[in-house]
Design a protein around this motif. Structure first.
Motif: not given
Length: 82
Positions: A64-67, A69-76
């Motif tokens: 979702x974040x990639x689509x 336009x703001x991809x996550x650097x980390x997901x925990x």
């Protein structure tokens, strides 16, 4: 559903309006991955943004974040809360 906290970096100077716009973009398509973005926080000085979400997997949150336009650097994963 599991909870996840993701971290975005490099958003120095982000405003409240920009944070809301990014959050709304996620909300607009979150159902396509069975994800729900609950809340977002930002520190404009460091450019760090945090999002709390619920979903089936970290990969679903990432997509979702990639689509939007703001991809996550980390997901925990967040297995415990009080």
């Amino acid at each position: 559903m599991a909870e996840f906290m993701d971290v975005h970096r490099g958003m120095k100077g982000i405003t409240s309006d920009q944070l809301m716009e990014a959050h709304r973009a996620d909300l607009a398509i979150e159902g396509e991955e069975n994800v729900h973005f609950k809340k977002a926080w930002a520190d404009p000085e460091t450019g760090t943004v945090y999002c709390l979400s619920e979903g089936p997997s970290a990969d679903a949150v990432r997509r979702i974040h990639e689509r939007t336009g703001h991809p996550a650097d980390e997901i925990h994963p967040v297995p415990l809360t009080v």
